[in-house]
Design an enzyme around this catalytic site. Structure first.
Site, PDB file in Angstrom:
ATOM      1  N   LYS A  78      -7.497  -7.121   4.866  1.00 35.71           N
ATOM      2  CA  LYS A  78      -6.378  -6.191   4.666  1.00 35.71           C
ATOM      3  C   LYS A  78      -6.200  -5.330   5.915  1.00 35.71           C
ATOM      4  O   LYS A  78      -7.188  -4.925   6.545  1.00 35.71           O
ATOM      5  CB  LYS A  78      -6.653  -5.310   3.437  1.00 35.71           C
ATOM      6  N   SER A 153      -1.550  -2.272  -3.674  1.00 37.67           N
ATOM      7  CA  SER A 153      -1.142  -2.358  -2.297  1.00 37.67           C
ATOM      8  C   SER A 153      -1.702  -3.560  -1.537  1.00 37.67           C
ATOM      9  O   SER A 153      -1.177  -3.916  -0.502  1.00 37.67           O
ATOM     10  CB  SER A 153      -1.544  -1.081  -1.571  1.00 37.67           C
ATOM     11  N   SER A 177      -5.304  -1.227  -6.520  1.00 32.91           N
ATOM     12  CA  SER A 177      -4.715  -2.000  -5.420  1.00 32.91           C
ATOM     13  C   SER A 177      -5.385  -3.329  -5.110  1.00 32.91           C
ATOM     14  O   SER A 177      -4.867  -4.091  -4.301  1.00 32.91           O
ATOM     15  CB  SER A 177      -4.676  -1.158  -4.138  1.00 32.91           C
TER      16      SER A 177
END
Lengths: 485, 113
Positions: A78, A153, A177
């Site tokens: 990420k 997210s 997330s």
């Protein structure tokens, strides 16, 4: 057929028997990315040249005894986890050209375990969002239906695994997330216990809630990845000095007599009928395997969303104060003085949702409002945590849906912050209590969109969470389905 | 009756009983947060923050007079490292990401008039 259809242990078996090479694995990733990432838009930065070099180096180590546990495995990271020499932006304009000069601890650990970083994955800016629509770069699509969101997210991290671009990824979870996008994309995502994994090098959003965790196609691989990244880190004083067990050893398939609590609030109004039905089916499966299932109550969980937005935004307003255009990142031009430079830089560099949360947090922490909002929320956090403490005195795990609904259309909720926030209603209490939670595939909606089952455990008891998740997974075939991209 | 946790209301539904946040308050908060905002943004933020704060005020339903606040979920305190100096980051590396620098130092606009 993809090399990534197999689990980690089998891929490594193929490597050892020299049926494939590490370079084949890395090429498989980039080939798939070339095929589908125009559509999915999961990656924001690729690292192909270095990854191929590393593959060759690893291949020459194949017969060595000192191979890492993730030997040769391609992984996506990420974009809020810093990677030395590989652009890291947190999907924000304000870090658009940021070139980190050190690795996050988890990235060092991945390297020590002989994994290969393929690239950086898209996300909501600074991890603020539930749909990956708040990225400065692109809107990632759900591989199961390109008109719907992948969740957020960590939308890029979940979509990349679902699309077969990488077999493993790292995400971060502050209010859901990792679990919510894992649920939306039909993959396995774990938020570890707070303190289980070092946050050093994770670009901070809400420091008392953030955790890095693994996203994979199956539970066993997830257990490998957590074992590789977990543990005490002198660089993160909130990382816990608790032994990291062999999580794979927990995957016995045996959950006889295990006590499962199902909060009635998690199957109440607002949770779609399809989601409720899939959870009821899953509970039947667990009972069939010998688990004892009881209904319980988490009476304060309905206050989770409000508590979370006050606390996380307050922490964010402090954490994001460092982005001022001075030492790194974007700097606005034509500023008249220093204050003007800060203001212009931040207004031009941050997106709308990030500004909204900074404003909310600054308001909640400002003189005259601190007790009414911030401190009040901290007290309610105590009540939410106590709900879990009481349940875990009698039960081994808490089980429910990961999200109230399956994925939704791109653009559908972006204009109404409160409706968007409601997405995380079932995942937020887990972060507030600091306990671990996993989302595993639990079937599909009538529209063909994945649904997720959430399994929540005691502090530092990821082993039991994995054991239940694995037993359920092995009794079903949801995780074997792949999107027809 | 089961009190569902999915009780989030939309902006339209909370507008009636909303906590009013004025554009002046918004501008003050924006200044504290070092954000430059336009008049139009101030109005938009006033409405959005008002609805979020109104939503958050549901916490007032709970009596928390005798509840301790949670700042940290794990019981740990005073994690100290050994009092030993360690090397810092190399200056050239650190300056690589600075938008502007000169003679080994980060350059900023005039601070003193």
């Amino acid at each position: 057929m993809s090399l990534f259809d197999h689990k980690l242990a089998d891929i490594q078996g193929q490597l050892n028997k020299k049926e494939i090479t590490v370079t084949d694995l890395v090429r498989e990733s980039y080939k798939r990315i070339a095929e589908v990432d125009d559509k999915v838009q999961a990656f924001v930065t690729l690292d192909e040249e270095r990854a191929l070099l590393q593959a060759e180096e690893l291949q020459s180590k194949l017969s060595s005894d000192s191979k890492g546990m993730l030997f040769g495995m391609p992984i996506g990271v990420k974009d809020n986890i810093v990677t030395k020499g590989l652009r890291t932006t947190a999907a924000s304009k304000i870090l658009g050209n940021f070139d980190p000069i050190y690795n996050a601890t988890v990235v060092d650990k991945l390297q020590a375990a002989d994994a290969i970083t393929i690239g950086k994955l898209n996300m909501d800016e600074f991890a603020m969002g539930s749909s990956t629509e708040n990225s400065h770069w692109a809107k990632t699509k759900n591989p199961w239906n390109l008109e719907t969101v992948p969740g957020g997210s960590s939308g890029g991290s979940a979509a990349a695994v679902a699309a077969g671009e990488v077999p493993f990824s790292l995400g971060s979870d502050t209010g859901g997330s990792i679990r919510q996008p894992a649920s939306f994309c039909g993959v396995v995502g774990l938020k570890p216990t707070y303190g289980r994994v070092s946050r050093f090098g994770l670009i901070a959003f809400a420091s008392s809630l953030d955790q890095i965790g693994p996203i994979t196609r199956n539970v066993e691989d997830n257990a490998y990845l957590l074992e590789a990244i977990a543990g005490l880190d002198p660089n993160d004083s909130t990382s816990a000095n608790v032994n990291v067990p062999n999580y794979r050893a927990a995957l016995t398939g045996d959950i006889k007599g295990l006590k499962v609590a199902v909060p009635k609030e998690y199957l109440g109004e607002g949770v779609s009928e399809e989601v409720r039905a899939s959870v009821r089916k899953a509970l039947d499966v667990l009972e069939g395997l010998g688990a004892e299932v009881d209904e319980v109550s988490l009476p304060h969980s309905k206050y989770g969303v409000a508590t979370y937005y006050l606390l996380s935004s307050s922490e964010a307003s402090a954490n994001l104060a460092r982005f001022d255009g001075i030492r790194y990142g974007y700097r606005a031009e034509n500023a008249e003085n220093l204050i003007d430079l800060y203001k212009k830089t931040r207004s031009e560099g941050f997106g709308d949702e990030v500004k909204r949360r900074i404003m909310l947090g600054t308001y909640a922490l400002s003189s005259g409002y601190y007790d009414a909002y911030y401190k009040k929320a901290q007290k309610v956090r105590t009540l939410i945590k106590q709900d879990f403490d009481q349940i875990f005195e009698k039960y081994d795990v808490v089980v429910g849906p990961t999200t109230p609904t399956p994925s939704f259309k791109i653009g559908e909720k972006i204009d109404d912050p409160l409706t968007m926030y409601a997405n995380d209603i079932l995942t937020i209490p887990v972060n507030l209590a600091g306990v671990p939670g996993i989302s595993v595939p639990a079937g599909f909606s009538s529209q063909g969109l994945p649904l997720g089952l959430q399994i929540i455990g005691k502090h530092f008891d990821e082993s039991t969470v994995y054991r239940v998740a694995h037993a359920y997974e092995q009794a079903t075939d949801h995780h074997k389905q792949k999107p027809g991209l | 009756m089961i009190n569902s946790i999915v009780s989030v209301r939309t902006i339209a539904e909370v507008t009636d009983t909303m906590t009013k946040i004025t554009t002046d308050e918004v501008k003050h908060v924006a200044h504290l947060a070092r954000l430059a905002i336009t008049e139009q943004e101030a109005e938009q933020f006033a409405e959005q923050l008002g609805s979020i704060i109104t939503f958050a005020e549901q916490l007032n339903e709970l009596d928390t007079d005798h509840v301790e606040p949670t700042t940290h979920v794990l019981e740990m305190k005073n994690i100290m490292r050994e009092d030993k100096s360690t090397g810092g980051l190399p200056r050239e590396e650190v300056l690589k990401n600075a938008p502007d620098h000169q003679d080994g130092q980060v350059k900023v606009p005039t601070i003193l008039e």
